[in-house]
Design a protein around this motif. Structure first.
Motif: not given
Length: 94
Positions: A1-5, A52-54
């Motif tokens: 799972m890739c989280v965006s921040k 926001e980016k992964k």
């Protein structure tokens, strides 16, 4: 799972990639380039703020930063710095 921040949250995780980009620019004869210069360039020219980016997207943006974009950023910074210096001189009548 890739989280965006927000990209600012990834800054610490990107230190190695930023260092790699600095090394690349040093090899291209941009010897005064720093990690902060690269980061600021990305923030102002590529990301235009704090989107926001992964993590893999932020890494890709750093690695794809080209010398033309970086030079454009430096040119704009020098104009800003010159205008500030001129404004200060005008203010103090120098």
């Amino acid at each position: 799972m890739c989280v965006s921040k927000q990209v600012s949250a990834w800054k610490q995780d990107l230190q190695g990639v930023l260092e790699s980009k600095v090394h690349e620019f040093h090899m291209l004869e941009y010897h005064k380039t720093t990690k902060d210069d690269i980061w600021n360039c990305l923030t102002e020219k590529v990301w235009k703020g704090d989107p926001e980016k992964k993590l893999f997207e932020a890494v890709q943006d750093v690695l794809h930063l080209n010398a033309n974009t970086y030079m454009s950023y430096l040119t704009m910074q020098s104009f800003k710095d010159t205008n500030l210096q001129e404004s200060i001189k005008a203010l103090f009548g120098e």
